[in-house]
Design a protein around this motif. Structure first.
Motif, PDB file in Angstrom:
ATOM      1  N   MET A   1       1.216  -1.607  -0.282  1.00 39.26           N
ATOM      2  CA  MET A   1      -0.040   0.523   0.098  1.00 39.26           C
ATOM      3  C   MET A   1       0.661   1.159   0.029  1.00 39.26           C
ATOM      4  SD  MET A   1      -3.399   0.998  -0.576  1.00 39.26           S
ATOM      5  CE  MET A   1      -4.500   1.114   0.341  1.00 39.26           C
ATOM      6  N   ILE A   2       2.531   1.421   0.979  1.00 38.52           N
ATOM      7  CA  ILE A   2       3.397   2.100   0.530  1.00 38.52           C
ATOM      8  C   ILE A   2       3.287   2.447  -0.807  1.00 38.52           C
ATOM      9  CG2 ILE A   2       4.786   3.436   1.344  1.00 38.52           C
ATOM     10  CD1 ILE A   2       3.283   2.903   3.959  1.00 38.52           C
ATOM     11  N   LYS A   3       3.427   1.999  -1.397  1.00 39.03           N
ATOM     12  CA  LYS A   3       3.787   2.005  -3.381  1.00 39.03           C
ATOM     13  C   LYS A   3       3.270   2.864  -3.719  1.00 39.03           C
ATOM     14  CE  LYS A   3       5.025  -1.046  -7.243  1.00 39.03           C
ATOM     15  NZ  LYS A   3       5.195  -1.849  -8.013  1.00 39.03           N
ATOM     16  N   THR A   4       1.271   2.581  -3.727  1.00 40.92           N
ATOM     17  CA  THR A   4       0.288   2.713  -3.676  1.00 40.92           C
ATOM     18  C   THR A   4       0.761   4.679  -3.601  1.00 40.92           C
ATOM     19  OG1 THR A   4      -0.460   0.873  -4.118  1.00 40.92           O
ATOM     20  CG2 THR A   4      -2.200   3.120  -4.417  1.00 40.92           C
ATOM     21  N   ILE A   5       0.734   4.647  -2.484  1.00 34.42           N
ATOM     22  CA  ILE A   5       0.665   5.755  -1.631  1.00 34.42           C
ATOM     23  C   ILE A   5       1.624   6.860  -1.993  1.00 34.42           C
ATOM     24  CG2 ILE A   5       0.418   7.684   0.316  1.00 34.42           C
ATOM     25  CD1 ILE A   5      -0.827   4.894   1.812  1.00 34.42           C
ATOM     26  N   THR A   6       2.814   6.666  -2.390  1.00 35.64           N
ATOM     27  CA  THR A   6       3.841   7.653  -2.803  1.00 35.64           C
ATOM     28  C   THR A   6       2.734   7.638  -4.287  1.00 35.64           C
ATOM     29  OG1 THR A   6       5.564   5.792  -3.423  1.00 35.64           O
ATOM     30  CG2 THR A   6       5.647   6.579  -0.608  1.00 35.64           C
ATOM     31  N   PHE A   7       2.826   6.502  -4.982  1.00 33.73           N
ATOM     32  CA  PHE A   7       2.384   6.629  -6.568  1.00 33.73           C
ATOM     33  C   PHE A   7       1.857   8.179  -6.900  1.00 33.73           C
ATOM     34  CE2 PHE A   7      -0.213   5.362  -9.833  1.00 33.73           C
ATOM     35  CZ  PHE A   7       0.509   6.392 -11.358  1.00 33.73           C
ATOM     36  N   ALA A   8       0.177   8.252  -6.084  1.00 35.90           N
ATOM     37  CA  ALA A   8      -0.099   9.132  -5.562  1.00 35.90           C
ATOM     38  C   ALA A   8       0.312  10.202  -5.595  1.00 35.90           C
ATOM     39  CB  ALA A   8      -1.756   9.188  -5.090  1.00 35.90           C
ATOM     40  N   ALA A   9       1.204  10.024  -4.902  1.00 38.73           N
ATOM     41  CA  ALA A   9       1.494  11.714  -4.746  1.00 38.73           C
ATOM     42  C   ALA A   9       2.364  12.695  -5.800  1.00 38.73           C
ATOM     43  CB  ALA A   9       3.129  11.337  -2.940  1.00 38.73           C
ATOM     44  N   MET A  10       3.206  11.456  -6.446  1.00 45.38           N
ATOM     45  CA  MET A  10       4.242  11.995  -7.756  1.00 45.38           C
ATOM     46  C   MET A  10       3.057  12.506  -8.954  1.00 45.38           C
ATOM     47  SD  MET A  10       6.522   9.605  -9.890  1.00 45.38           S
ATOM     48  CE  MET A  10       4.725   8.541 -10.568  1.00 45.38           C
ATOM     49  N   HIS A  11       2.183  11.340  -8.465  1.00 45.59           N
ATOM     50  CA  HIS A  11       1.096  11.374  -9.442  1.00 45.59           C
ATOM     51  C   HIS A  11      -0.168  13.285  -9.419  1.00 45.59           C
ATOM     52  CE1 HIS A  11      -1.805   9.916 -13.019  1.00 45.59           C
ATOM     53  NE2 HIS A  11      -1.475  10.560 -12.917  1.00 45.59           N
ATOM     54  N   PHE A  12      -0.243  13.780  -8.457  1.00 49.06           N
ATOM     55  CA  PHE A  12      -0.790  14.500  -8.121  1.00 49.06           C
ATOM     56  C   PHE A  12       0.352  16.762  -8.436  1.00 49.06           C
ATOM     57  CE2 PHE A  12      -3.327  12.353  -4.977  1.00 49.06           C
ATOM     58  CZ  PHE A  12      -4.173  12.639  -5.152  1.00 49.06           C
ATOM     59  N   THR A  13       1.328  15.728  -8.024  1.00 43.51           N
ATOM     60  CA  THR A  13       2.219  16.862  -7.857  1.00 43.51           C
ATOM     61  C   THR A  13       2.551  17.173  -9.434  1.00 43.51           C
ATOM     62  OG1 THR A  13       3.164  16.168  -6.117  1.00 43.51           O
ATOM     63  CG2 THR A  13       4.894  17.567  -7.216  1.00 43.51           C
ATOM     64  N   VAL A  14       2.507  15.794 -10.625  1.00 42.07           N
ATOM     65  CA  VAL A  14       2.881  15.949 -12.143  1.00 42.07           C
ATOM     66  C   VAL A  14       1.793  16.273 -12.433  1.00 42.07           C
ATOM     67  CG1 VAL A  14       2.783  14.823 -13.993  1.00 42.07           C
ATOM     68  CG2 VAL A  14       4.097  14.100 -12.400  1.00 42.07           C
ATOM     69  N   ALA A  15      -0.444  15.985 -11.866  1.00 42.95           N
ATOM     70  CA  ALA A  15      -0.662  16.455 -12.662  1.00 42.95           C
ATOM     71  C   ALA A  15      -1.606  17.863 -12.382  1.00 42.95           C
ATOM     72  CB  ALA A  15      -2.147  15.415 -12.496  1.00 42.95           C
TER      73      ALA A  15
ATOM     74  N   SER B   1       1.324  20.398 -11.672  1.00 40.82           N
ATOM     75  CA  SER B   1       2.115  20.761 -12.702  1.00 40.82           C
ATOM     76  C   SER B   1       2.179  21.088 -13.627  1.00 40.82           C
ATOM     77  CB  SER B   1       3.307  20.271 -12.317  1.00 40.82           C
ATOM     78  OG  SER B   1       4.287  20.586 -11.209  1.00 40.82           O
ATOM     79  N   VAL B   2       1.135  19.898 -14.905  1.00 36.42           N
ATOM     80  CA  VAL B   2       0.991  20.226 -15.858  1.00 36.42           C
ATOM     81  C   VAL B   2      -0.392  20.802 -16.430  1.00 36.42           C
ATOM     82  CG1 VAL B   2      -0.122  18.825 -17.747  1.00 36.42           C
ATOM     83  CG2 VAL B   2       2.274  17.968 -16.733  1.00 36.42           C
ATOM     84  N   ALA B   3      -1.546  20.796 -15.583  1.00 36.88           N
ATOM     85  CA  ALA B   3      -2.747  21.401 -15.479  1.00 36.88           C
ATOM     86  C   ALA B   3      -2.449  22.903 -15.463  1.00 36.88           C
ATOM     87  CB  ALA B   3      -3.787  21.094 -14.290  1.00 36.88           C
TER      88      ALA B   3
ATOM     89  N   VAL C   1      -7.542  24.835 -11.575  1.00 37.87           N
ATOM     90  CA  VAL C   1      -7.588  24.120 -12.513  1.00 37.87           C
ATOM     91  C   VAL C   1      -7.483  22.412 -12.174  1.00 37.87           C
ATOM     92  CG1 VAL C   1      -8.073  23.305 -15.123  1.00 37.87           C
ATOM     93  CG2 VAL C   1      -9.225  25.507 -14.336  1.00 37.87           C
ATOM     94  N   GLY C   2      -5.498  23.620 -12.087  1.00 41.48           N
ATOM     95  CA  GLY C   2      -4.625  22.878 -11.641  1.00 41.48           C
ATOM     96  C   GLY C   2      -4.757  21.745 -10.302  1.00 41.48           C
ATOM     97  N   GLY C   3      -5.715  22.599  -9.481  1.00 39.77           N
ATOM     98  CA  GLY C   3      -5.986  21.737  -8.329  1.00 39.77           C
ATOM     99  C   GLY C   3      -7.897  20.463  -8.997  1.00 39.77           C
ATOM    100  N   LEU C   4      -8.413  21.162  -9.381  1.00 34.66           N
ATOM    101  CA  LEU C   4      -9.180  20.457  -9.637  1.00 34.66           C
ATOM    102  C   LEU C   4      -8.288  19.079 -10.624  1.00 34.66           C
ATOM    103  CD1 LEU C   4     -12.220  22.608 -10.807  1.00 34.66           C
ATOM    104  CD2 LEU C   4     -12.228  20.851  -8.609  1.00 34.66           C
ATOM    105  N   VAL C   5      -8.284  19.296 -11.636  1.00 36.91           N
ATOM    106  CA  VAL C   5      -7.135  18.365 -12.381  1.00 36.91           C
ATOM    107  C   VAL C   5      -6.351  17.363 -11.453  1.00 36.91           C
ATOM    108  CG1 VAL C   5      -5.761  17.312 -13.704  1.00 36.91           C
ATOM    109  CG2 VAL C   5      -7.452  19.421 -14.507  1.00 36.91           C
ATOM    110  N   ALA C   6      -5.535  17.858 -10.251  1.00 42.49           N
ATOM    111  CA  ALA C   6      -4.718  16.961  -9.674  1.00 42.49           C
ATOM    112  C   ALA C   6      -5.645  16.160  -8.860  1.00 42.49           C
ATOM    113  CB  ALA C   6      -3.766  18.011  -8.787  1.00 42.49           C
TER     114      ALA C   6
END
Length: 76
Positions: A1-15, A17-19, A28-33
């Motif tokens: 489950m730790i792997k999933t949580i760290t993946f989520a944190a990285m994904h939120f940050t990338v999403a 930033s891109v948005a 909009v960036g926050g909603l997409v993230a």
């Protein structure tokens, strides 16, 4: 489950930033993230669970099949 949580944190940050870079809008960036990575993280979790059900031989057979399909597409 730790792997999933760290993946989520990285994904939120990338999403976010891109948005934000595309729209220049923090809202909009926050909603997409919040929406896209949350859905993708759940999908990733179930993908991992599904993948664990396959034996190593099944995974190798699937990989061989996928490579064969990719090679046949490349030859077209």
């Amino acid at each position: 489950m730790i792997k999933t949580i760290t993946f989520a944190a990285m994904h939120f940050t990338v999403a976010f930033s891109v948005a934000y870079l595309i729209t220049g809008d923090v809202l909009v960036g926050g909603l997409v993230a919040m929406v896209e990575p949350a859905i993708n993280t759940v999908a990733y979790y179930f993908h991992e669970k599904f993948w664990q059900r396959f034996s190593q031989a099944d995974r190798q057979q699937l990989a061989d099949t996928m490579m064969g399909l990719a090679e046949s597409q490349a030859l077209r």
